[in-house]
Write a protein that holds these residues in place. Structure first.
Motif, short mmCIF file in Angstrom:
data_model
loop_
_atom_site.label_atom_id
_atom_site.label_comp_id
_atom_site.label_asym_id
_atom_site.label_seq_id
_atom_site.Cartn_x
_atom_site.Cartn_y
_atom_site.Cartn_z
N LEU A 218 46.32 19.23 69.57
CA LEU A 218 44.88 19.03 69.75
C LEU A 218 44.54 17.65 69.20
O LEU A 218 45.20 17.17 68.28
N GLY A 219 43.47 17.05 69.72
CA GLY A 219 43.06 15.76 69.19
C GLY A 219 41.90 15.17 69.97
O GLY A 219 41.23 15.89 70.72
N HIS A 220 41.69 13.87 69.76
CA HIS A 220 40.58 13.17 70.42
C HIS A 220 41.08 11.93 71.14
O HIS A 220 42.12 11.36 70.77
N LEU A 221 40.32 11.51 72.14
CA LEU A 221 40.64 10.31 72.90
C LEU A 221 39.56 9.26 72.68
O LEU A 221 38.38 9.59 72.62
N GLU A 222 40.01 8.00 72.57
CA GLU A 222 39.07 6.88 72.63
C GLU A 222 39.61 5.89 73.66
O GLU A 222 40.83 5.72 73.77
N SER A 223 38.68 5.23 74.37
CA SER A 223 39.10 4.20 75.32
C SER A 223 39.84 3.11 74.57
O SER A 223 39.44 2.72 73.46
N ALA A 224 40.90 2.58 75.17
CA ALA A 224 41.67 1.48 74.57
C ALA A 224 42.32 0.70 75.71
O ALA A 224 43.19 1.22 76.41
N GLY A 225 41.88 -0.53 75.91
CA GLY A 225 42.40 -1.33 77.02
C GLY A 225 42.14 -0.65 78.35
O GLY A 225 41.03 -0.19 78.61
N ASP A 226 43.20 -0.53 79.16
CA ASP A 226 43.07 0.14 80.46
C ASP A 226 43.27 1.64 80.35
O ASP A 226 43.24 2.36 81.35
N GLY A 227 43.53 2.12 79.12
CA GLY A 227 43.82 3.54 78.97
C GLY A 227 43.10 4.14 77.77
O GLY A 227 41.92 3.85 77.54
N TYR A 228 43.84 4.94 77.00
CA TYR A 228 43.23 5.69 75.91
C TYR A 228 44.13 5.70 74.69
O TYR A 228 45.36 5.59 74.79
N ARG A 229 43.51 5.84 73.53
CA ARG A 229 44.25 6.05 72.28
C ARG A 229 44.06 7.50 71.86
O ARG A 229 42.95 8.04 71.94
N TRP A 230 45.12 8.14 71.42
CA TRP A 230 45.11 9.55 71.01
C TRP A 230 45.06 9.64 69.50
O TRP A 230 45.88 9.02 68.81
N THR A 231 44.10 10.39 68.97
CA THR A 231 44.03 10.66 67.53
C THR A 231 44.27 12.15 67.33
O THR A 231 43.43 12.97 67.71
N PRO A 232 45.42 12.54 66.76
CA PRO A 232 45.69 13.97 66.57
C PRO A 232 44.63 14.62 65.69
O PRO A 232 44.08 13.98 64.78
N ALA A 233 44.35 15.88 65.94
CA ALA A 233 43.38 16.63 65.12
C ALA A 233 43.84 16.65 63.66
O ALA A 233 45.03 16.78 63.38
N ARG A 234 42.89 16.49 62.75
CA ARG A 234 43.20 16.54 61.33
C ARG A 234 43.65 17.94 60.94
O ARG A 234 43.16 18.93 61.46
N TYR A 235 44.56 18.01 60.00
CA TYR A 235 44.99 19.31 59.47
C TYR A 235 43.81 19.97 58.80
O TYR A 235 43.09 19.34 58.03
N GLN A 236 43.57 21.25 59.09
CA GLN A 236 42.46 21.97 58.47
C GLN A 236 42.97 22.69 57.21
O GLN A 236 43.69 23.69 57.32
N TYR A 237 42.62 22.17 56.03
CA TYR A 237 43.05 22.81 54.79
C TYR A 237 42.25 24.08 54.53
O TYR A 237 41.11 24.17 54.91
N GLY A 238 42.87 25.01 53.87
CA GLY A 238 42.17 26.22 53.45
C GLY A 238 41.93 27.21 54.58
O GLY A 238 42.32 27.04 55.69
#
Ligand SMILES: [Zn+2]
Length: 314
Positions: free
Chosen positions: A294-314
């Motif tokens: 799971l994660g989020h996308l941001e536009s980057a150049g002609d495509g996208y950058r992937w940011t994985p979902a943060r670990y949910q503690y607790g």
């Protein structure tokens, strides 16, 4: 879809042969791999079935040099991309919905981990009330056609009626290259494992459980479908096979794969979906995204950058 598109979409005989060799020669790992996330009132488990190596010969719209350079940039020291295979378990309102069923024993020793992952989480397969197939490809349905039979003995199956129509069609099977004809038999066997417990959905958004709704994502297969989960202000799109080689297809979203039934439609659907996910800043998950999946996308150049979902503690 015409015959030419069908053949382009499935004519990967040599690539499949190569893949079979790669899988058979890879090392099996006994790791249990899963991640759990709270999405509003729902609990979503990302369940790893393992991985499958995918090389540049299986992709369209990219040169081997471009492929190698993207893998190097992504710190993947291999000729092939280790593509994850995930299933998802959604628990909401006393319901247990399994989204896809892994590969079972049909694709070699780097895969087929889903039963041990489900068991390690203490989940009884008989307690799953619904199985959703995002589409009828082997890496999503193999887990219900093992010699032991379908372990989800009490589950209803939800699946797009258009995917049933395609993959049970003797006419389509006759047109398919020989290497792809068994995929039709596999789909029929997987459907058969649910007997009369099959409840197909059409092309309109369909409720599977409270807050969980189908989203048609056609192209990869005719009835390829994502799931939108909305609960208490949180949103997650499980976008299934919206891409298969994240490092490549996020940098170059127009690249398609030989398994796409309709290359053009798969590309259009991917471009539209990734744009929606990035613009609306919603969380997404995919069947072929490495854990956490799971994660989020941001536009980057002609495509996208992937940011994985943060670990949910607790
Ligand atoms: Zn897949």
């Amino acid at each position: 879809m015409n015959r030419r598109e069908f053949l382009i979409g499935t004519g990967m005989t040599s690539a499949l042969a190569t893949l079979g060799w790669s899988v058979a020669s890879a090392t099996a790992e006994g790791l249990v791999a899963a991640r759990r996330y709270k999405i509003g009132a729902a609990t979503v488990h990302v369940l790893s079935d393992g991985f499958i190596p995918i090389g540049p010969d299986m992709l369209f719209g990219i040169t081997p040099q471009e492929f190698a350079s993207i893998l190097e940039e992504a710190h993947i020291a291999s000729d092939a991309h280790p593509t994850a295979v995930n299933a998802f378990l959604v628990e909401i309102a006393d319901r247990k919905i399994l989204i896809d069923a892994g590969t079972g024993d049909i694709l070699g020793p780097t895969l087929g981990k889903l039963p041990s992952v489900i068991s390690a989480l203490g989940i009884d397969p008989a307690s799953i009330d619904t199985v959703v197939f995002t589409h009828l490809h082997g890496d999503h349905i193999g887990g219900v056609v093992s010699p032991a039979g379908n372990p989800f003995v009490n589950a209803a199956l939800r699946i797009a009626s258009s995917d049933i129509d395609f993959w049970t069609s003797h006419e389509m099977q006759a047109q398919a290259p020989d290497s792809f004809k068994p995929a039709f038999d596999l789909a029929r066997a997987a459907l058969g494992g649910f007997g009369d417990r099959i409840d197909p959905f059409g092309a309109n958004a369909t409720s599977i459980a409270p807050g969980l709704t189908t989203l048609p994502l056609p192209g990869h297969t005719v009835g390829h479908t994502g799931l939108m989960l909305e609960s208490e202000g949180d949103t997650l799109l499980i976008a299934a096979d919206i891409f298969h080689v994240p490092a490549v297809q996020l940098a170059m979203p127009s690249v398609t794969i030989g398994f796409d039934t309709d290359q053009d439609l798969a590309r259009q659907t991917r471009l539209r979906t990734l744009d929606m996910v990035a613009t609306d800043r919603i969380m997404m998950g995919g069947s072929h995204i490495a854990l956490p999946g799971l994660g989020h996308l941001e536009s980057a150049g002609d495509g996208y950058r992937w940011t994985p979902a943060r670990y949910q503690y607790g």
